[in-house]
Design an enzyme around this catalytic site. Structure first.
Site, PDB file in Angstrom:
ATOM      1  N   ARG A 148       9.575 -86.199  39.887  1.00  0.00           N
ATOM      2  CA  ARG A 148      11.349 -86.439  40.084  1.00  0.00           C
ATOM      3  C   ARG A 148      11.563 -86.347  41.623  1.00  0.00           C
ATOM      4  O   ARG A 148      10.754 -85.891  42.333  1.00  0.00           O
ATOM      5  CB  ARG A 148      11.942 -85.299  39.287  1.00  0.00           C
ATOM      6  CG  ARG A 148      11.857 -85.126  37.778  1.00  0.00           C
ATOM      7  CD  ARG A 148      12.239 -83.823  37.077  1.00  0.00           C
ATOM      8  NE  ARG A 148      12.074 -83.771  35.961  1.00  0.00           N
ATOM      9  CZ  ARG A 148      11.190 -83.203  35.206  1.00  0.00           C
ATOM     10  NH1 ARG A 148      10.248 -82.543  35.935  1.00  0.00           N
ATOM     11  NH2 ARG A 148      11.048 -83.111  33.804  1.00  0.00           N
ATOM     12  N   LYS A 172      11.359 -78.757  36.287  1.00  0.00           N
ATOM     13  CA  LYS A 172      12.483 -78.021  35.917  1.00  0.00           C
ATOM     14  C   LYS A 172      12.439 -76.597  35.435  1.00  0.00           C
ATOM     15  O   LYS A 172      11.400 -76.635  34.734  1.00  0.00           O
ATOM     16  CB  LYS A 172      13.566 -78.888  34.549  1.00  0.00           C
ATOM     17  CG  LYS A 172      13.890 -80.138  35.465  1.00  0.00           C
ATOM     18  CD  LYS A 172      14.532 -81.019  34.085  1.00  0.00           C
ATOM     19  CE  LYS A 172      15.340 -82.193  34.664  1.00  0.00           C
ATOM     20  NZ  LYS A 172      16.167 -82.976  33.646  1.00  0.00           N
ATOM     21  N   HIS A 242      14.981 -92.370  40.072  1.00  0.00           N
ATOM     22  CA  HIS A 242      14.458 -92.091  38.703  1.00  0.00           C
ATOM     23  C   HIS A 242      13.867 -93.433  37.856  1.00  0.00           C
ATOM     24  O   HIS A 242      13.039 -93.285  36.840  1.00  0.00           O
ATOM     25  CB  HIS A 242      15.899 -91.713  37.863  1.00  0.00           C
ATOM     26  CG  HIS A 242      15.608 -91.508  36.250  1.00  0.00           C
ATOM     27  ND1 HIS A 242      15.065 -90.217  35.866  1.00  0.00           N
ATOM     28  CD2 HIS A 242      16.093 -92.152  35.247  1.00  0.00           C
ATOM     29  CE1 HIS A 242      14.884 -90.384  34.641  1.00  0.00           C
ATOM     30  NE2 HIS A 242      15.278 -91.593  34.309  1.00  0.00           N
ATOM     31  N   ARG A 245      10.358 -93.210  38.326  1.00  0.00           N
ATOM     32  CA  ARG A 245       9.720 -92.515  37.440  1.00  0.00           C
ATOM     33  C   ARG A 245       9.519 -93.295  35.849  1.00  0.00           C
ATOM     34  O   ARG A 245       8.770 -93.130  35.307  1.00  0.00           O
ATOM     35  CB  ARG A 245      10.694 -91.261  37.311  1.00  0.00           C
ATOM     36  CG  ARG A 245      10.261 -89.939  36.245  1.00  0.00           C
ATOM     37  CD  ARG A 245      10.900 -88.673  36.402  1.00  0.00           C
ATOM     38  NE  ARG A 245      10.964 -88.132  35.219  1.00  0.00           N
ATOM     39  CZ  ARG A 245       9.930 -87.076  35.063  1.00  0.00           C
ATOM     40  NH1 ARG A 245       9.032 -87.115  35.830  1.00  0.00           N
ATOM     41  NH2 ARG A 245      10.119 -86.148  33.957  1.00  0.00           N
ATOM     42  N   HIS A 268       7.489 -83.226  30.712  1.00  0.00           N
ATOM     43  CA  HIS A 268       8.346 -82.975  29.671  1.00  0.00           C
ATOM     44  C   HIS A 268       7.964 -81.794  28.762  1.00  0.00           C
ATOM     45  O   HIS A 268       6.851 -81.676  28.237  1.00  0.00           O
ATOM     46  CB  HIS A 268       8.448 -84.545  28.738  1.00  0.00           C
ATOM     47  CG  HIS A 268       9.330 -85.358  29.680  1.00  0.00           C
ATOM     48  ND1 HIS A 268       9.029 -86.904  29.263  1.00  0.00           N
ATOM     49  CD2 HIS A 268      10.089 -85.190  30.405  1.00  0.00           C
ATOM     50  CE1 HIS A 268       9.938 -87.504  29.907  1.00  0.00           C
ATOM     51  NE2 HIS A 268      10.401 -86.709  30.869  1.00  0.00           N
ATOM     52  N   TYR A 277      11.142 -93.623  27.042  1.00  0.00           N
ATOM     53  CA  TYR A 277      10.424 -94.738  27.413  1.00  0.00           C
ATOM     54  C   TYR A 277       9.622 -95.803  26.952  1.00  0.00           C
ATOM     55  O   TYR A 277       9.462 -96.672  27.310  1.00  0.00           O
ATOM     56  CB  TYR A 277       9.364 -94.014  28.761  1.00  0.00           C
ATOM     57  CG  TYR A 277       9.967 -92.988  29.602  1.00  0.00           C
ATOM     58  CD1 TYR A 277      10.766 -93.621  30.646  1.00  0.00           C
ATOM     59  CD2 TYR A 277      10.115 -91.781  29.442  1.00  0.00           C
ATOM     60  CE1 TYR A 277      11.474 -92.710  31.644  1.00  0.00           C
ATOM     61  CE2 TYR A 277      10.447 -90.982  30.313  1.00  0.00           C
ATOM     62  CZ  TYR A 277      11.141 -91.157  31.263  1.00  0.00           C
ATOM     63  OH  TYR A 277      11.790 -90.468  32.229  1.00  0.00           O
TER      64      TYR A 277
END
Length: 298
Positions: A148, A172, A242, A245, A268, A277
């Site tokens: 990211r 995150k 993004h 990514r 994730h 995706y």
């Protein structure tokens, strides 16, 4: 009321481990709603809010031209706030208990093609010296690792392990993960580090990527960098970190990578996040299917 809002911010930071960017976004939304309450209802107590008042705010936002997606994001901030008040027993029920999100069209994220990446990484001319080497490495690192924007900006020197060809990134909610890097990236990193040593002044020395004046990168710089270089080779509307990514994940899936492996590489927490995706690789899958299935050979 400021005490409650400050407690909410502490909760988001310490318990939920949200980024400063997310916390500021939530706080701004709540402050905007508070101003609306004062102006329209002569009320400044967020605890005594009812859904009718929130509904009026939604109508006001829509009348001011906000999209349903933007309104949904603001309501998500309110939901988090009232969930906190409920958890801390400051209210007995959330005023948003029966709220349903507004319908919003799903935006199709179109990844870059392999040809576009080849043009950016191998064909266009970069500036001489530190800035050119840094810019190309930023693009290549995004494309070959799928990290990211915030993870790239906050990447630290100590978290780069060239001997094992890995980097450690902070994702995150402060979740760390180890990401492998390709041999070509190891070479690019060595070149960049040699150029970095030539900088006259380095203030943020712990951070890997720096501006020419020796300070760490910022969000807008990285966004502009990606948009600038890809504008020379692509006519796609959206050109951002993004999308790179997204491109990383799509190209891996198109070339046979296992979705669970892609999930781990992206950092994730659930497979559902990675599955967004897979629609991009469906076109490639259809090509293989149409060529390979015996029923299509007749």
């Amino acid at each position: 009321m400021n005490t409650i809002k400050n407690s909410f911010k502490d909760y988001l930071m310490l318990e939920k481990k949200y980024s400063l960017h997310t916390i500021n976004g939530y706080s701004n939304d709540i402050n905007f709603f508070e101003k609306f309450l004062l102006k329209e209802f002569d009320q400044n107590n967020l605890i005594e809010v009812n859904y009718s008042q929130i509904r009026s705010w939604i109508v006001s936002l829509s009348d001011n031209g906000l999209s349903n997606s933007s309104i949904n994001r603001k309501i998500a901030s309110l939901k988090a706030f009232y969930k906190f008040l409920l958890k801390t027993k400051q209210i007995e029920a959330s005023p948003l208990l029966k709220h349903k999100a507004l319908k919003a069209p799903k935006k199709l994220q179109i990844p870059f093609s392999e040809k576009e990446l080849d043009l950016v990484l191998n064909q266009i001319k970069y500036p001489e010296g530190f800035e050119g080497i840094r810019d190309k490495l930023i693009i290549d690192l995004f494309y070959t690792t799928g990290i990211r924007r915030a993870e790239l900006i906050n990447l630290k020197i100590q978290n780069i392990d060239l001997s094992n060809a890995t980097i450690k990134v902070l994702g995150k909610r402060n979740k760390e993960r180890i990401v492998p890097i390709l041999p070509i990236i190891v070479n690019e990193i060595n070149n960049y580090l040699n150029e970095r040593l030539q900088l006259e002044l380095v203030n943020d020395d712990k951070y890997f990527f720096l501006l020419l004046k020796g300070v760490k990168l910022n969000d807008s710089f990285v966004y502009r960098l990606i948009n600038y270089y890809f504008s020379t080779v692509s006519e796609k509307v959206k050109k951002s970190p993004h999308i790179l990514r997204h491109t990383f994940a799509t190209h891996l899936l198109n070339n046979g990578a296992d979705i669970n492996s892609v999930k781990e590489l992206l950092g994730h927490s659930s497979l559902a996040s990675t599955q967004v995706y897979t629609h991009s690789s469906l076109a490639e899958l259809k090509k293989v299917y149409n060529v390979a299935h015996p029923r299509n050979q007749k």
